[in-house]
Design an enzyme around this catalytic site. Structure first.
Site, mmCIF file in Angstrom:
data_model
loop_
_atom_site.group_PDB
_atom_site.id
_atom_site.type_symbol
_atom_site.label_atom_id
_atom_site.label_comp_id
_atom_site.label_asym_id
_atom_site.label_seq_id
_atom_site.Cartn_x
_atom_site.Cartn_y
_atom_site.Cartn_z
ATOM 1 C CB SER A 1 -8.293 0.351 5.814
ATOM 2 O OG SER A 1 -9.117 1.653 5.729
ATOM 3 C CB SER B 1 -8.287 3.247 2.986
ATOM 4 O OG SER B 1 -7.501 2.919 4.009
ATOM 5 C CE LYS C 1 -3.897 1.887 2.634
ATOM 6 N NZ LYS C 1 -4.945 1.519 3.920
HETATM 7 N N1 GLN Z 1 -13.045 3.591 6.790
HETATM 8 C C1 GLN Z 1 -12.386 4.027 8.162
HETATM 9 C C2 GLN Z 1 -12.178 5.676 7.818
HETATM 10 O O1 GLN Z 1 -12.259 6.332 6.987
HETATM 11 C C3 GLN Z 1 -11.338 3.124 8.261
HETATM 12 C C4 GLN Z 1 -10.077 3.443 7.482
HETATM 13 C C5 GLN Z 1 -8.683 2.575 7.790
HETATM 14 O O2 GLN Z 1 -9.067 1.490 8.199
HETATM 15 N N2 GLN Z 1 -7.777 2.915 7.468
HETATM 16 O O3 GLN Z 1 -11.454 6.225 8.759
#
Ligand code: GLN
Length: 489
Positions: free
Chosen positions: A176, A152, A77
């Protein structure tokens, strides 16, 4: 070659039956072919990957030890620092930032013999659930190109789900890794907070951030998780405990533990398809001898409001370093320092990141800190205690990963609250710092559904074992999305 599990390919490579160069070439060829359709990668680096493959080939021919991931193409990532390879976090503000050092997980991957072929697309600074918040482009779900891959870590999930690479790394702050794994029909593990070093992971919400792993089957997932876990003196929250041999331990069958289901939390917002697939999966576990019973997590439903105070508060502090002086983008503005800050941050950050910085700054500001941030910390403790109590009754907890099937691109991006609800079932686990996996439990309307298995702190081995017996019984590994046939593998 690309359809074989990584643990088999690496064995062949080590025995000299397969050349790492061939494997990497095939992976890159495939990635380049799929790239126009799926857009998993922000950066593909075939040259460096081939150089690495050559080095590994030489090592093998000299009879040197090459590690358990010898010659395996992987993706990382783009919020994980890679020396000499641009690391943007999906943000314009870091465009052009080339880290002078490797994250610990990158060092560990390389030590294990893996070959990084590129950096994957993600929501800007990992803030989002659909990868639509990337400043560069959207990533498409290989099961249906009109739908989101989740987020994400959408690029990391799709690169594995569409067989461009065998394995990948993502980060999971509130879901994510697990949610995109679920949306893409693969396995995704978020380890216990502190199990994997965060050194070199660009910070979003430091008390929640954890690097996680993606694979198409449990054995491969165990292999890569084992490779990146362990204590690191460069991360002060890193745990000192030894890492068990996750891969080898999969051979032992797990004790038939009780599995708890928090039905109370599953009342709201769950789609009929997800509910059905989840209940069918529970039946499989029952058949395998795992008794299913109800547990209650009375404070888990406060997870979303709690997380959306704590995570933005930490993000607002962490993101203060992007000031136009130290990293990436610099917009001069009117020539004075304040205007440089304003212009750089104004242009460099996207809408969601700005929203979080404002929310977080507000929640920490004088007079509101007690009412918001400190209260959220107290609720976080209550949520953690709920889990502790539940684990006095059961060995594992199961719940769906996402309340809905993968949604359409554009469907939620204008409605942040709707988007935040995607993480209804993943966030409480993050707040409690617990390890959890998302495993595929079937297809509904041609789209994958995932289920989470959660355990007490440092129970990764147990979670992997339980997932493995389910995988063997259900046959739900190495799923092939229809795009592979369309493209003509
Ligand atoms: N969807 C969650 C957020 O927007 C979690 C994101 C993540 O785990 N990086 O913060």
């Amino acid at each position: 070659m690309i359809f074989h599990p990584a643990h088999e390919i690496s064995q062949k490579i080590k025995k000299g039956k397969l050349s790492p160069r061939e494997v990497v070439e095939e992976s890159i060829r495939w990635a380049q072919k799929l790239e126009e359709k799926i857009h998993s990668f922000i950066t593909l680096d075939p040259e460096k990957a081939l150089e690495r493959a050559k080095k590994i080939e030489e090592k093998i021919s000299r009879g040197e030890e090459t590690g358990p991931l010898a010659g395996i193409p992987v993706a990382v990532k783009d919020n994980i620092c890679t020396r000499g390879i641009e690391t943007t976090c999906g943000s314009k503000i870091l465009k052009g930032f080339i880290p002078p050092y490797n994250a610990t997980v990158v060092e560990k991957l390389e030590k294990a013999g893996a070959i990084i072929i590129g950096k994957t697309n993600c929501d800007e600074f990992a803030m989002g659930s659909s990868t639509e918040n990337s400043a560069f482009f959207k990533t498409f779900n290989p099961w249906d190109l009109e739908r989101v891959p989740g987020g994400s870590s959408g690029g990391s999930a799709t690169s594995v789900a569409s067989y461009q690479v065998f394995l990948s790394l993502g980060s999971d702050t509130g879901g994510s890794v697990r949610q995109p794994a679920s949306f893409c029909g693969i396995y995704g593990l978020k380890p216990t907070y502190g199990r994997v070093s965060r050194f070199g992971l660009v910070a979003f919400a430091s008390s929640l951030d954890q690097i996680g792993t993606f694979a198409r089957n449990v054995k491969d997932l165990a292999l890569i998780t084992e490779a990146i876990s362990g204590h690191d003196p460069r991360d002060s929250t890193s745990l000192p405990e030894e890492v068990p041999p996750y891969f080898d331990e999969l051979q032992d069958s797990p004790r038939a533990l009780r599995i708890g289901v928090p039905w109370g939390l599953l009342q709201e917002g769950i789609s009929a398809e997800v509910k059905e697939a989840f209940e069918d999966a529970l039946k499989i576990f029952e058949r395998l001898g795992f008794p299913i019973l109800e547990v209650s997590l009375p404070h888990a439903s406060y997870g979303i409001p709690t997380y959306y105070l704590i995570a933005p508060a930490e993000a607002s502090a962490n993101l203060a370093r992007y000031d136009g002086i130290r990293f990436g983008l610099r917009e001069i503005g009117e020539g004075d320092l304040i205007s440089l800050y304003k212009k750089t941050r104004g242009e460099g950050f996207g809408a969601e990141v700005k929203r979080r910085i404002m929310l977080g700054t507000f929640a920490l500001s004088l007079g509101y800190r007690e009412a918001f941030y400190l209260k959220a910390q107290k609720v976080r403790t209550l949520i953690r205690k709920d889990f502790e109590e539940a684990f006095n009754k059961v060995g594992l907890i199961a719940l769906p990963t996402s309340p809905t099937l993968p949604f359409k691109l554009g469907e939620k991006v204008m409605d942040p609250l709707q988007m935040y609800m995607s993480d209804l079932y993943t966030i409480p686990i993050s707040l409690a710092g617990l390890p959890a996996i998302s495993i595929p439990v079937g297809l509904k309307n041609g789209l994958p559904v995932g289920m989470q298995i959660v355990g007490p702190p440092l129970s990764e081995s147990l979670i992997l074992k339980a997932s493995h017996v389910f995988e063997m019984e259900s046959g739900l590994s190495d799923l092939r999305p229809p795009i592979l046939e369309e493209i003509g593998v």
